[in-house]
Design a protein around this motif. Sequence first.
Motif, PDB file in Angstrom:
ATOM      1  N   ASN A   1      70.554  12.470 -62.075  1.00  0.00           N
ATOM      2  CA  ASN A   1      70.778  13.417 -60.982  1.00  0.00           C
ATOM      3  C   ASN A   1      69.459  13.584 -60.237  1.00  0.00           C
ATOM      4  O   ASN A   1      68.391  13.291 -60.780  1.00  0.00           O
ATOM      5  CB  ASN A   1      71.249  14.771 -61.516  1.00  0.00           C
ATOM      6  CG  ASN A   1      72.645  14.724 -62.106  1.00  0.00           C
ATOM      7  OD1 ASN A   1      73.594  14.275 -61.470  1.00  0.00           O
ATOM      8  ND2 ASN A   1      72.778  15.187 -63.347  1.00  0.00           N
ATOM      9  N   ASP A   2      69.522  14.039 -59.013  1.00  0.00           N
ATOM     10  CA  ASP A   2      68.309  14.247 -58.214  1.00  0.00           C
ATOM     11  C   ASP A   2      67.746  15.639 -58.513  1.00  0.00           C
ATOM     12  O   ASP A   2      67.772  16.545 -57.681  1.00  0.00           O
ATOM     13  CB  ASP A   2      68.645  14.108 -56.727  1.00  0.00           C
ATOM     14  CG  ASP A   2      67.404  14.177 -55.846  1.00  0.00           C
ATOM     15  OD1 ASP A   2      66.286  13.979 -56.378  1.00  0.00           O
ATOM     16  OD2 ASP A   2      67.550  14.448 -54.643  1.00  0.00           O
TER      17      ASP A   2
ATOM     18  N   ASP B   1      75.562  17.419 -54.418  1.00  0.00           N
ATOM     19  CA  ASP B   1      74.121  17.691 -54.385  1.00  0.00           C
ATOM     20  C   ASP B   1      73.804  19.181 -54.493  1.00  0.00           C
ATOM     21  O   ASP B   1      72.759  19.641 -54.021  1.00  0.00           O
ATOM     22  CB  ASP B   1      73.490  17.127 -53.102  1.00  0.00           C
ATOM     23  CG  ASP B   1      73.520  15.610 -53.070  1.00  0.00           C
ATOM     24  OD1 ASP B   1      73.333  14.998 -54.137  1.00  0.00           O
ATOM     25  OD2 ASP B   1      73.743  15.024 -51.995  1.00  0.00           O
TER      26      ASP B   1
ATOM     27  N   SER C   1      65.757   9.612 -64.897  1.00  0.00           N
ATOM     28  CA  SER C   1      65.693   9.832 -63.444  1.00  0.00           C
ATOM     29  C   SER C   1      65.424  11.272 -63.038  1.00  0.00           C
ATOM     30  O   SER C   1      65.389  11.576 -61.844  1.00  0.00           O
ATOM     31  CB  SER C   1      66.987   9.349 -62.742  1.00  0.00           C
ATOM     32  OG  SER C   1      67.168   7.966 -62.955  1.00  0.00           O
TER      33      SER C   1
ATOM     34  N   SER D   1      75.756  14.148 -59.352  1.00  0.00           N
ATOM     35  CA  SER D   1      75.242  14.551 -58.038  1.00  0.00           C
ATOM     36  C   SER D   1      74.781  15.994 -57.988  1.00  0.00           C
ATOM     37  O   SER D   1      75.063  16.721 -57.024  1.00  0.00           O
ATOM     38  CB  SER D   1      76.315  14.311 -56.955  1.00  0.00           C
ATOM     39  OG  SER D   1      76.639  12.945 -56.867  1.00  0.00           O
TER      40      SER D   1
ATOM     41  N   SER E   1      71.421  18.478 -57.806  1.00  0.00           N
ATOM     42  CA  SER E   1      70.078  18.333 -57.251  1.00  0.00           C
ATOM     43  C   SER E   1      69.313  19.633 -57.429  1.00  0.00           C
ATOM     44  O   SER E   1      69.865  20.660 -57.843  1.00  0.00           O
ATOM     45  CB  SER E   1      70.150  17.963 -55.763  1.00  0.00           C
ATOM     46  OG  SER E   1      70.724  19.018 -55.012  1.00  0.00           O
TER      47      SER E   1
ATOM     48  N   ASN F   1      62.999  14.229 -62.233  1.00  0.00           N
ATOM     49  CA  ASN F   1      61.606  14.295 -61.793  1.00  0.00           C
ATOM     50  C   ASN F   1      60.808  15.160 -62.767  1.00  0.00           C
ATOM     51  O   ASN F   1      61.002  16.371 -62.848  1.00  0.00           O
ATOM     52  CB  ASN F   1      61.542  14.883 -60.386  1.00  0.00           C
ATOM     53  CG  ASN F   1      60.136  14.873 -59.817  1.00  0.00           C
ATOM     54  OD1 ASN F   1      59.163  14.646 -60.532  1.00  0.00           O
ATOM     55  ND2 ASN F   1      60.026  15.121 -58.524  1.00  0.00           N
TER      56      ASN F   1
END
Length: 220
Positions: free
Chosen positions: A177-178, A132, A203, A154, A156, A205
């Motif tokens: 990925n975040d 992350d 995915s 992973s 972020s 944002n």
Amino acid sequence: MRDFIKFRKIHPLILVLFLLSSIICSLCLSSSSLNPTPLCLPNDKSALLQFKNTMSIDDSFSDINYYPKTNSWNESTDCCSWEGVSCDKATGQVIGLDLSCSLLVGSLHPNTTLFHLQGLKRLNLAHNNFNDSSIPFGLSQLVSLKDLNLSFSSFSGLIPSDISFLTKLTSLDLSENDQSFDSHSFEKLTRNLSELDNLFLDSVNMSDVVPTPSKTCLHL
């Protein structure tokens, strides 16, 4: 007696063919010695080994499609022979690095030695575990990069704006990925990456971004 006469007639021809083949082999060996396959550049080899030493391997993960490619990397062998590494056949410079599904665990830092691979054209770190952490600012040092895949790894946080300086990119995959884009960074990316044909952002944002039409195949 007739067969013996035939053999004596054929024998000189065999001798000539043997001599010709010997000459051709000698020329081939001489040519290969004059133009040997170049070894990996020492600086590139050092950069890869230092990167390897910053990462761990997740031995607990069990899947036949995942295996630690960096286990083949060691000081005693030419890095152009290492798993996942591709080199320019003329110069020995590392031009491709495919470490997808390599069970890597760790973080990429702004001073990662991967950014020392100035000739790198393809970088694939997909399906690893970067804890992350954020994609580090500094990717723009890879000025030759054409294909970048950081999906399913992973990452972020905000996607760094300096990706927009990789003006030779034709394919960019940041999916699953975040992560997020701010409007300014995405606008710079779509404006500067004129060679980009494929952009994968599944995915990611994009709530702060209004995509504008372009030639790019945008996957959201």
